[in-house]
Design an enzyme around this catalytic site. Structure first.
Site, mmCIF file in Angstrom:
data_model
loop_
_atom_site.group_PDB
_atom_site.id
_atom_site.type_symbol
_atom_site.label_atom_id
_atom_site.label_comp_id
_atom_site.label_asym_id
_atom_site.label_seq_id
_atom_site.Cartn_x
_atom_site.Cartn_y
_atom_site.Cartn_z
ATOM 1 C CG ASN A 69 -36.192 -59.398 -64.155
ATOM 2 O OD1 ASN A 69 -35.301 -60.045 -64.714
ATOM 3 N ND2 ASN A 69 -37.029 -59.938 -63.297
ATOM 4 C CE LYS B 81 -34.050 -68.577 -60.537
ATOM 5 N NZ LYS B 81 -34.033 -67.681 -61.712
ATOM 6 C CG ASN C 14 -32.161 -65.420 -68.355
ATOM 7 O OD1 ASN C 14 -33.068 -66.069 -67.829
ATOM 8 N ND2 ASN C 14 -32.063 -64.095 -68.225
ATOM 9 N N GLY D 171 -26.810 -57.227 -69.453
ATOM 10 C CA GLY D 171 -25.464 -56.793 -69.817
ATOM 11 C C GLY D 171 -25.422 -55.420 -70.474
ATOM 12 C CB CYS E 277 -40.144 -64.147 -63.835
ATOM 13 S SG CYS E 277 -39.405 -65.482 -64.799
ATOM 14 N N GLY F 274 -28.511 -53.527 -64.018
ATOM 15 C CA GLY F 274 -28.509 -53.528 -65.486
ATOM 16 C C GLY F 274 -27.257 -52.924 -66.066
ATOM 17 N N GLY F 275 -26.455 -53.784 -66.696
ATOM 18 C CA GLY F 275 -25.321 -53.298 -67.485
ATOM 19 C C GLY F 275 -24.097 -52.895 -66.702
#
Ligand code: IRO
Length: 311
Positions: free
Chosen positions: A191, A43, A67, A219, A128, A247-248
């Site tokens: 990201n 993380k 999120n 996703g 972020c 990604g995905g």
């Protein structure tokens, strides 16, 4: 068959978790280390421990996730102690992610890592989307150049950066021009797609609490954007700068597509959150089966070789 060479490492396969998913505590990281993943990343850390944003702050939806965690983490020293303790004992290599809240905090953390005995790879998260009042650094090109100039004045260990998705060819060109000035080990694209809004029709409510429901989307929704970013940087960056594709990814076929666009490693976030660390075994098998069907014996035979349509 899936062996992947990256920097000085040879990984069993190119699969990793995406930072933020299943990597906050030692227990979660140990589970990744014991899974079939080729490597894993922590993380993103800040200097001090952070609780992050109020809950609910992560929500799974049929086509992905939203999120706004707000950088909850146990602090730089926690991850550094873990990294130092395990680096000579275990085979699954670890990447160390940091995401300071300011230029100075990033520099301070990287100085601690530089001066430590940590020998592994570090990822600087410049993207972020979820800290209220803090814009995503890598959407500011001069600021990105300023940070990397300061970092590479002293940092000599392998360093990659995590980028947000870009949506304009001019931005790919501009960012690539900045990045090509530095001895980066890799670029990680992408990201989460920042500040989406998912709503519950029945309750007429947002599904996460922070920022009135706005959050990073991951996703299936974001695979075409992720593939475009991987391809755009693969075709623009110096070949010494490797690409991590994120990604995905939900299947071996999705991994194959990222590799075809030029990724060397790939990371899984949303689907890891849904399925847990057993996902790495499933996806490795699916990728091997697809490669066998296509007659490939190694990833190097097709990495980056996406074809154009020619007359
Ligand atoms: O909210 C988070 O903690 C978070 C981070 I630092 C990030 O880089 N990407 C993301 O989707 N969430």
């Amino acid at each position: 068959m899936l062996e992947t060479t990256f920097v000085d490492y040879t990984f069993n396969n190119p699969l990793m978790n995406a930072s933020g998913v299943h990597c906050m505590t030692q227990k979660e990281m140990d589970e990744l280390s014991e899974s079939a993943a080729g490597a894993f990343v922590t993380k993103s850390a800040t200097l001090q421990h952070r609780d992050g944003n109020p809950e609910p702050r992560y929500y799974d939806v049929p086509l992905g996730s939203i999120n706004s965690m707000g950088l909850p983490n146990l602090g730089l020293q926690y991850y550094l102690d873990y990294a130092l303790d395990r680096q000579n004992k275990f085979e699954t290599p670890m990447f160390f992610s940091v995401a300071g809240m300011s230029v100075d905090e990033n520099i301070e953390m990287l100085k601690v890592i530089q001066e430590s005995d940590y020998k592994g790879i570090t990822e600087l998260n410049l993207s972020c989307p979820n800290v209220p009042g803090k814009p995503q650094v890598a959407y500011d090109f001069p600021l990105t150049e300023e940070i990397l100039t300061k970092v590479f004045a002293f940092f000599t260990k392998p360093l990659g950066i995590k980028l947000p998705p870009y949506f304009d060819l001019a931005h790919f060109d501009e960012m690539a021009d900045v990045l090509n000035k530095f001895p980066l080990t890799y670029v990680n694209s992408v990201n989460s797609v920042g500040n989406g809004l998912y709503i519950d029709t029945e309750s007429e409510e947002v599904v996460i609490k922070p920022k009135d429901g706005f959050g990073g989307i991951g996703g299936e929704y974001i695979k075409p954007t992720a593939l475009a970013n991987v391809r755009a940087f693969y075709t623009r960056l110096n070949p010494s700068i490797k690409i991590i594709g994120t990604g995905g990814i939900r299947s071996g076929k999705d991994v194959f597509e990222h590799l075809l666009c030029g990724a060397t490693m790939v990371q899984i976030g949303t689907e890891l959150h849904k399925e847990g660390p057993a996902i790495f075994e499933r996806i490795s098998k699916e990728l091997e089966e697809l490669m066998t069907e296509k007659g490939y014996h190694s990833i190097d035979e097709f990495r980056g070789k996406l074809k154009s349509i020619v007359d």
